[in-house]
Design an enzyme around this catalytic site. Sequence first.
Site, PDB file in Angstrom:
ATOM      1  N   LYS A 173      15.843  -8.693  -0.292  1.00  0.00           N
ATOM      2  CA  LYS A 173      14.939  -7.590  -1.043  1.00  0.00           C
ATOM      3  C   LYS A 173      15.381  -6.264  -0.619  1.00  0.00           C
ATOM      4  O   LYS A 173      15.334  -5.311  -1.557  1.00  0.00           O
ATOM      5  CB  LYS A 173      13.460  -8.014  -0.832  1.00  0.00           C
ATOM      6  CG  LYS A 173      12.477  -7.068  -1.267  1.00  0.00           C
ATOM      7  CD  LYS A 173      12.533  -6.919  -3.036  1.00  0.00           C
ATOM      8  CE  LYS A 173      11.898  -5.667  -3.388  1.00  0.00           C
ATOM      9  NZ  LYS A 173      11.806  -5.532  -4.824  1.00  0.00           N
ATOM     10  N   LYS A 241       9.392   3.713   2.166  1.00  0.00           N
ATOM     11  CA  LYS A 241       9.068   2.775   3.290  1.00  0.00           C
ATOM     12  C   LYS A 241      10.143   1.756   3.110  1.00  0.00           C
ATOM     13  O   LYS A 241      10.618   1.323   4.104  1.00  0.00           O
ATOM     14  CB  LYS A 241       7.870   2.021   2.661  1.00  0.00           C
ATOM     15  CG  LYS A 241       7.318   0.947   3.351  1.00  0.00           C
ATOM     16  CD  LYS A 241       7.501  -0.603   2.911  1.00  0.00           C
ATOM     17  CE  LYS A 241       6.914  -0.743   1.546  1.00  0.00           C
ATOM     18  NZ  LYS A 241       7.239  -2.097   0.926  1.00  0.00           N
TER      19      LYS A 241
HETATM   20  N1  LIG Z   1       5.539  -1.579  -7.848  1.00  0.00           N
HETATM   21  C1  LIG Z   1       6.386  -2.297  -7.735  1.00  0.00           C
HETATM   22  O1  LIG Z   1       7.297  -2.048  -8.777  1.00  0.00           O
HETATM   23  C2  LIG Z   1       7.221  -3.138  -6.953  1.00  0.00           C
HETATM   24  C3  LIG Z   1       7.893  -4.294  -7.206  1.00  0.00           C
HETATM   25  C4  LIG Z   1       8.570  -5.408  -5.986  1.00  0.00           C
HETATM   26  C5  LIG Z   1       7.797  -5.172  -4.989  1.00  0.00           C
HETATM   27  N2  LIG Z   1       6.946  -4.303  -4.768  1.00  0.00           N
HETATM   28  C6  LIG Z   1       6.152  -4.247  -3.403  1.00  0.00           C
HETATM   29  O2  LIG Z   1       4.787  -4.939  -3.701  1.00  0.00           O
HETATM   30  C7  LIG Z   1       4.091  -4.429  -2.938  1.00  0.00           C
HETATM   31  C8  LIG Z   1       2.852  -4.050  -3.360  1.00  0.00           C
HETATM   32  O3  LIG Z   1       3.280  -2.675  -4.167  1.00  0.00           O
HETATM   33  P1  LIG Z   1       2.414  -2.089  -5.195  1.00  0.00           P
HETATM   34  O4  LIG Z   1       3.423  -1.208  -5.951  1.00  0.00           O
HETATM   35  O5  LIG Z   1       1.425  -3.116  -5.822  1.00  0.00           O
HETATM   36  O6  LIG Z   1       1.580  -0.947  -4.246  1.00  0.00           O
HETATM   37  P2  LIG Z   1       0.011  -0.398  -4.490  1.00  0.00           P
HETATM   38  O7  LIG Z   1      -0.228  -0.214  -6.009  1.00  0.00           O
HETATM   39  O8  LIG Z   1       0.065   0.901  -3.558  1.00  0.00           O
HETATM   40  O9  LIG Z   1      -0.871  -1.353  -3.757  1.00  0.00           O
HETATM   41  C9  LIG Z   1      -0.783  -1.675  -2.374  1.00  0.00           C
HETATM   42  C10 LIG Z   1      -2.109  -2.477  -1.755  1.00  0.00           C
HETATM   43  O10 LIG Z   1      -1.904  -2.584  -0.437  1.00  0.00           O
HETATM   44  C11 LIG Z   1      -3.335  -2.358   0.077  1.00  0.00           C
HETATM   45  N3  LIG Z   1      -3.415  -1.820   1.365  1.00  0.00           N
HETATM   46  C12 LIG Z   1      -2.519  -0.702   1.462  1.00  0.00           C
HETATM   47  N4  LIG Z   1      -2.783  -0.475   3.182  1.00  0.00           N
HETATM   48  C13 LIG Z   1      -3.497  -1.456   3.389  1.00  0.00           C
HETATM   49  C14 LIG Z   1      -3.874  -1.682   4.787  1.00  0.00           C
HETATM   50  N5  LIG Z   1      -3.898  -1.028   5.890  1.00  0.00           N
HETATM   51  N6  LIG Z   1      -4.943  -2.786   4.898  1.00  0.00           N
HETATM   52  C15 LIG Z   1      -5.000  -3.510   3.639  1.00  0.00           C
HETATM   53  N7  LIG Z   1      -4.644  -3.332   2.459  1.00  0.00           N
HETATM   54  C16 LIG Z   1      -3.904  -1.982   2.389  1.00  0.00           C
HETATM   55  C17 LIG Z   1      -3.868  -1.529  -1.113  1.00  0.00           C
HETATM   56  O11 LIG Z   1      -5.430  -1.635  -0.926  1.00  0.00           O
HETATM   57  P3  LIG Z   1      -6.353  -0.461  -1.675  1.00  0.00           P
HETATM   58  O12 LIG Z   1      -6.747  -0.845  -2.871  1.00  0.00           O
HETATM   59  O13 LIG Z   1      -7.555  -0.622  -0.710  1.00  0.00           O
HETATM   60  O14 LIG Z   1      -5.757   0.846  -1.304  1.00  0.00           O
HETATM   61  C18 LIG Z   1      -3.457  -2.296  -2.260  1.00  0.00           C
HETATM   62  O15 LIG Z   1      -4.267  -3.352  -2.490  1.00  0.00           O
HETATM   63  C19 LIG Z   1       4.740  -3.621  -1.729  1.00  0.00           C
HETATM   64  O16 LIG Z   1       5.253  -4.108  -0.576  1.00  0.00           O
HETATM   65  C20 LIG Z   1       5.900  -3.000  -2.554  1.00  0.00           C
HETATM   66  O17 LIG Z   1       7.061  -2.523  -1.811  1.00  0.00           O
HETATM   67  C21 LIG Z   1       6.402  -3.462  -5.520  1.00  0.00           C
END
Ligand SMILES: NC(=O)c1ccc[n+]([C@@H]2O[C@H](COP(=O)([O-])OP(=O)(O)OC[C@H]3O[C@@H](n4cnc5c(N)ncnc54)[C@H](OP(=O)(O)O)[C@@H]3O)[C@@H](O)[C@H]2O)c1
Length: 293
Positions: A173, A241
């Site tokens: 990844k 990150k």
């Molecule tokens: N976006 C993409 O295109 C994509 C594609 C592939 C993989 N990913 C990966 O998938 C994961 C999620 O991405 P996303 O884009 O959905 O991110 P996001 O929209 O920023 O959501 C992040 C999530 O993590 C939670 N969080 C953050 N810090 C926390 C903590 N200290 N304790 C508990 N919960 C916490 C947030 O909770 P709150 O709601 O309370 O803030 C939210 O539910 C990441 O690892 C990212 O690298 C993302």
Amino acid sequence: MSSKRIGFAGLGLMGSRMAARFLEPGYELSVWNRSVEKCAPLQAKGARVAASPRELAESADVVFSSLADPPAVERLVFAPDGVLQAARPGFRYVETSTISPDLSRRLIEAFRERGADALEAPVTGSKNGAAQGTLVLMTGGRRETHDELLPLLAVLGPKIIYCGEAGSAAVVKLVGNTIISFMLEGLCEGLVVARKAGLPFETLLEVIMASGYASPYFTFKGGAIARRDFEQHFSIDLLVKDQNLMLQEAHVRQAPMPGLAAIREVFQAARAQGHGQADIAAVVQVLERAAGL
Ligand SMILES: NC(=O)c1ccc[n+]([C@@H]2O[C@H](COP(=O)([O-])OP(=O)(O)OC[C@H]3O[C@@H](n4cnc5c(N)ncnc54)[C@H](OP(=O)(O)O)[C@@H]3O)[C@@H](O)[C@H]2O)c1
């Protein structure tokens, strides 16, 4: 498998859409999110809201997680009210977040010590793929656990590739996000020079897409840049990150990554300029500014 009770932790851009996919085929779904208000839309569709990760795990046979970064996953799994507290023989945990290979290995080991098992299953395909169930999943852990969980993983995407033992999917990844970093940086640097040379954006994109180096990624991000649409699909904060996680792994493996180290500085500058929560395509603005545009 449809009798399995699903728990989903983390309802951000990816998690909210991935969790929703379990409702349509009729899975019993429980959710947990740090900011509880994000649970409301899924609760309205029939999901149960858990008060803690431990409670989530108690009410589910399989818990999926989609959280921002390693500290968030550490909290979810290892905190006193964490998922691990409810792990028992037969329980399964699936980590879809992009985290370090080291944390993947540690959490899988911790679940195995309790007679349960875990699989790392990072994804690619952005929030559109999460909503449509067209993600590509990479898995790491025991092959038997991958096979056992295939019907559940297939709810999220049709392409599920087993990468090897714990930690291997995390490496794959991170390599993928390194390639994205290079592609986006290359596209943006090229676009800025072309613009200064008076070339239309469309001409450049047309040639790219007709070429041997064409990629759907260039239409996806090139189109967004052309429209100046920086609505978040994947944030600059999260890509940095992943760049840091990749550089850390490269350091441990003694494999220099000078290109990625340089690109990271450009994305760091984007964060410093207040674009951390913008989509990764917004990095073009840093290069435009540096070029006096
Ligand atoms: N976006 C993409 O295109 C994509 C594609 C592939 C993989 N990913 C990966 O998938 C994961 C999620 O991405 P996303 O884009 O959905 O991110 P996001 O929209 O920023 O959501 C992040 C999530 O993590 C939670 N969080 C953050 N810090 C926390 C903590 N200290 N304790 C508990 N919960 C916490 C947030 O909770 P709150 O709601 O309370 O803030 C939210 O539910 C990441 O690892 C990212 O690298 C993302």
